[in-house]
Design a protein around this motif. Structure first.
Motif, PDB file in Angstrom:
ATOM      1  N   SER A 191      20.130  13.509 -30.810  1.00  0.00           N
ATOM      2  CA  SER A 191      20.957  13.426 -32.008  1.00  0.00           C
ATOM      3  C   SER A 191      20.103  13.386 -33.263  1.00  0.00           C
ATOM      4  O   SER A 191      19.078  12.705 -33.322  1.00  0.00           O
ATOM      5  CB  SER A 191      21.851  12.180 -31.955  1.00  0.00           C
ATOM      6  OG  SER A 191      21.076  10.995 -31.950  1.00  0.00           O
ATOM      7  N   GLY A 192      20.532  14.137 -34.267  1.00  0.00           N
ATOM      8  CA  GLY A 192      19.869  14.129 -35.556  1.00  0.00           C
ATOM      9  C   GLY A 192      18.528  14.829 -35.606  1.00  0.00           C
ATOM     10  O   GLY A 192      17.884  14.865 -36.663  1.00  0.00           O
ATOM     11  N   ALA A 193      18.082  15.395 -34.498  1.00  0.00           N
ATOM     12  CA  ALA A 193      16.765  16.021 -34.460  1.00  0.00           C
ATOM     13  C   ALA A 193      16.855  17.464 -34.947  1.00  0.00           C
ATOM     14  O   ALA A 193      17.626  18.249 -34.400  1.00  0.00           O
ATOM     15  CB  ALA A 193      16.199  15.982 -33.049  1.00  0.00           C
ATOM     16  N   PRO A 194      16.060  17.839 -35.942  1.00  0.00           N
ATOM     17  CA  PRO A 194      16.052  19.212 -36.445  1.00  0.00           C
ATOM     18  C   PRO A 194      15.132  20.082 -35.593  1.00  0.00           C
ATOM     19  O   PRO A 194      14.587  19.636 -34.580  1.00  0.00           O
ATOM     20  CB  PRO A 194      15.493  19.056 -37.855  1.00  0.00           C
ATOM     21  CG  PRO A 194      14.530  17.913 -37.728  1.00  0.00           C
ATOM     22  CD  PRO A 194      15.134  16.981 -36.702  1.00  0.00           C
ATOM     23  N   GLY A 220      19.814  18.054 -31.823  1.00  0.00           N
ATOM     24  CA  GLY A 220      21.236  18.114 -32.132  1.00  0.00           C
ATOM     25  C   GLY A 220      21.532  18.580 -33.537  1.00  0.00           C
ATOM     26  O   GLY A 220      22.699  18.819 -33.876  1.00  0.00           O
ATOM     27  N   ALA A 221      20.496  18.709 -34.369  1.00  0.00           N
ATOM     28  CA  ALA A 221      20.676  19.197 -35.742  1.00  0.00           C
ATOM     29  C   ALA A 221      19.708  20.352 -36.004  1.00  0.00           C
ATOM     30  O   ALA A 221      19.092  20.450 -37.057  1.00  0.00           O
ATOM     31  CB  ALA A 221      20.436  18.070 -36.739  1.00  0.00           C
ATOM     32  N   ASP A 222      19.592  21.219 -35.019  1.00  0.00           N
ATOM     33  CA  ASP A 222      18.653  22.344 -35.095  1.00  0.00           C
ATOM     34  C   ASP A 222      19.405  23.622 -35.440  1.00  0.00           C
ATOM     35  O   ASP A 222      20.104  24.175 -34.589  1.00  0.00           O
ATOM     36  CB  ASP A 222      17.932  22.505 -33.755  1.00  0.00           C
ATOM     37  CG  ASP A 222      16.835  23.563 -33.793  1.00  0.00           C
ATOM     38  OD1 ASP A 222      16.784  24.341 -34.766  1.00  0.00           O
ATOM     39  OD2 ASP A 222      16.021  23.613 -32.855  1.00  0.00           O
ATOM     40  N   PRO A 223      19.277  24.142 -36.669  1.00  0.00           N
ATOM     41  CA  PRO A 223      19.990  25.364 -37.030  1.00  0.00           C
ATOM     42  C   PRO A 223      19.458  26.599 -36.317  1.00  0.00           C
ATOM     43  O   PRO A 223      20.157  27.618 -36.226  1.00  0.00           O
ATOM     44  CB  PRO A 223      19.752  25.468 -38.546  1.00  0.00           C
ATOM     45  CG  PRO A 223      18.466  24.741 -38.777  1.00  0.00           C
ATOM     46  CD  PRO A 223      18.468  23.610 -37.784  1.00  0.00           C
ATOM     47  N   PHE A 231       9.272  16.106 -38.242  1.00  0.00           N
ATOM     48  CA  PHE A 231       8.924  15.215 -37.140  1.00  0.00           C
ATOM     49  C   PHE A 231       9.890  14.042 -37.058  1.00  0.00           C
ATOM     50  O   PHE A 231      10.196  13.395 -38.064  1.00  0.00           O
ATOM     51  CB  PHE A 231       7.503  14.695 -37.327  1.00  0.00           C
ATOM     52  CG  PHE A 231       7.016  13.839 -36.194  1.00  0.00           C
ATOM     53  CD1 PHE A 231       6.757  14.380 -34.949  1.00  0.00           C
ATOM     54  CD2 PHE A 231       6.810  12.474 -36.375  1.00  0.00           C
ATOM     55  CE1 PHE A 231       6.308  13.588 -33.900  1.00  0.00           C
ATOM     56  CE2 PHE A 231       6.348  11.676 -35.341  1.00  0.00           C
ATOM     57  CZ  PHE A 231       6.099  12.231 -34.102  1.00  0.00           C
ATOM     58  N   ARG A 232      10.372  13.793 -35.843  1.00  0.00           N
ATOM     59  CA  ARG A 232      11.265  12.675 -35.590  1.00  0.00           C
ATOM     60  C   ARG A 232      10.659  11.831 -34.475  1.00  0.00           C
ATOM     61  O   ARG A 232      10.695  12.211 -33.305  1.00  0.00           O
ATOM     62  CB  ARG A 232      12.667  13.166 -35.201  1.00  0.00           C
ATOM     63  CG  ARG A 232      13.383  13.951 -36.289  1.00  0.00           C
ATOM     64  CD  ARG A 232      13.687  13.086 -37.501  1.00  0.00           C
ATOM     65  NE  ARG A 232      14.476  13.776 -38.517  1.00  0.00           N
ATOM     66  CZ  ARG A 232      13.983  14.536 -39.489  1.00  0.00           C
ATOM     67  NH1 ARG A 232      12.663  14.698 -39.581  1.00  0.00           N
ATOM     68  NH2 ARG A 232      14.764  15.123 -40.362  1.00  0.00           N
ATOM     69  N   PRO A 233      10.085  10.671 -34.816  1.00  0.00           N
ATOM     70  CA  PRO A 233       9.335   9.886 -33.825  1.00  0.00           C
ATOM     71  C   PRO A 233      10.129   9.526 -32.576  1.00  0.00           C
ATOM     72  O   PRO A 233       9.592   9.586 -31.470  1.00  0.00           O
ATOM     73  CB  PRO A 233       8.936   8.634 -34.613  1.00  0.00           C
ATOM     74  CG  PRO A 233       8.917   9.067 -36.039  1.00  0.00           C
ATOM     75  CD  PRO A 233      10.024  10.067 -36.161  1.00  0.00           C
ATOM     76  N   LEU A 234      11.391   9.156 -32.745  1.00  0.00           N
ATOM     77  CA  LEU A 234      12.166   8.743 -31.581  1.00  0.00           C
ATOM     78  C   LEU A 234      12.448   9.923 -30.664  1.00  0.00           C
ATOM     79  O   LEU A 234      12.281   9.828 -29.433  1.00  0.00           O
ATOM     80  CB  LEU A 234      13.467   8.079 -32.022  1.00  0.00           C
ATOM     81  CG  LEU A 234      14.335   7.498 -30.896  1.00  0.00           C
ATOM     82  CD1 LEU A 234      13.551   6.479 -30.076  1.00  0.00           C
ATOM     83  CD2 LEU A 234      15.602   6.871 -31.477  1.00  0.00           C
ATOM     84  N   ALA A 235      12.872  11.042 -31.230  1.00  0.00           N
ATOM     85  CA  ALA A 235      13.134  12.229 -30.411  1.00  0.00           C
ATOM     86  C   ALA A 235      11.850  12.731 -29.764  1.00  0.00           C
ATOM     87  O   ALA A 235      11.856  13.182 -28.614  1.00  0.00           O
ATOM     88  CB  ALA A 235      13.774  13.331 -31.259  1.00  0.00           C
TER      89      ALA A 235
END
Length: 252
Positions: free
Chosen positions: A218-221, A187-190, A231-235
Motif C-alpha cells: 500500500s502507498g508504494a510508488p 499499490g500506488a505505482d502508475p 524509496f519507501r523503507p517499509l515496502a
C-alpha cells in the motif's frame, strides 16, 4: 568491494557480515552475439561449497550502484549474486537516456530474453555456484526482464520481480514457465496500474501448473526499493524479507 553512495551504504549496513566471511566483488566480462557485456559478481570467497546463485537484472540504468548494492547484500547472506549487463559494456545511460534505451528492449522481447540468458549462462559457469539452485530477480525494467526470461522455460528455481512492469502476452506463452514466480508491486505505482496486474494474473490463471504470487504494498510508488525520492523503507523491508522467505522455500 565497490564503494557505494552513502544512502546505499546505510541499507547495506543493516546486514551484518558473518564471522570469517571473505566478501569479494568484481566485474566479469562476457558476451552475447558479438556484443561485449560487463556484469558484476559478489560472493563470499570463504564459503566451503558451491552456493545458490542469484542473477540480478538491474533497473533501466543498468549495472551500477542500485544493483551492486543488492548484490553485496545477497553476498553477505551467503548467495553468489551476479548483476546482468543488458545493454553492453560501454553503455551506462543517464536518467535522461534510460527510458529510450529500455524502450528498445521492450520492443524487442526476444533480444531482452537472450541478454538475460547470456548472463544466466555466465552465472552457472562460476565455480562457486550451485547450478541446480538458481533464481533470477529484477528491479523495474529488470523485473520485466526476469519475468520474460521465465517465459522461455528456463530451468531455474524462481523469479522475483520488484516493481517490474507486468506484460501480459496474447497469445500466451505462460505454459512454458517452469520457475515459481514472486511479483512484488506497489499499490500506488502508475507504471503498473491495477489493470496491468489483473491482466497478468488472468493470463497466469489459464496455466494451473505455474506457481505464482503477487504481493501489493500500500502507498508504494514505482521504484519503491531504490534509494531516492520514491524509496519507501517499509515496502522495501517487507519486499526484501518476502524475497528471502521465497529463497528459503525454493532452495530447500
Amino acid at each position: 568491494m565497490t564503494d557505494l553512495p552513502a544512502t546505499h551504504e546505510e541499507l547495506l549496513a543493516r546486514i551484518p557480515v558473518s564471522e570469517g566471511a571473505q566478501l569479494e566483488a568484481s566485474a566479469i566480462t562476457y558476451g552475447h552475439d558479438g556484443t561485449e557485456l560487463q556484469g558484476y559478481v559478489a560472493h563470499d570467497a570463504a564459503a566451503p561449497e558451491p552456493r545458490p546463485g542469484i542473477l540480478i537484472v538491474p533497473d533501466w540504468l543498468g549495472v551500477g550502484p542500485n544493483a551492486e548494492l543488492r548484490a553485496q547484500m545477497l553476498a553477505r547472506l551467503g548467495y553468489v549474486a551476479f548483476v546482468a549487463d543488458i545493454y553492453g559494456a560501454n553503455v551506462r545511460p543517464t536518467n535522461e537516456e534510460a527510458s529510450a534505451l529500455a524502450g528498445t528492449y521492450y520492443r524487442d522481447l526476444p533480444l531482452l530474453r537472450a541478454r538475460v540468458r547470456a548472463a544466466y549462462e555466465t552465472l552457472v559457469e562460476l565455480p562457486q555456484v550451485d547450478e541446480t539452485r538458481i533464481a533470477v530477480i529484477g528491479y523495474c525494467f529488470g523485473g520485466s526482464a526476469a519475468l520474460e526470461f521465465a517465459r522461455t522455460g528456463a530451468d531455474i528455481r524462481g523469479v522475483v520481480s520488484f516493481h517490474g512492469r507486468l506484460i501480459a502476452h496474447d497469445p500466451s506463452d505462460a505454459d512454458a514457465i517452469r520457475a515459481k514466480l514472486l511479483v512484488l508491486t506497489g499499490g500506488a505505482d502508475p507504471v503498473v496500474p491495477d489493470e496491468a496486474v489483473h491482466a497478468f494474473q488472468d493470463e497466469l490463471r489459464t496455466v494451473p501448473h505455474v506457481d505464482w504470487q503477487v504481493v501489493t504494498y500500500s502507498g508504494a510508488p514505482h521504484a519503491f526499493t531504490v534509494p531516492g525520492e520514491n524509496f519507501r523503507p517499509l515496502a522495501d523491508a517487507r519486499s526484501w524479507q518476502a524475497q528471502l522467505d521465497f529463497f528459503d522455500e525454493i532452495f530447500a
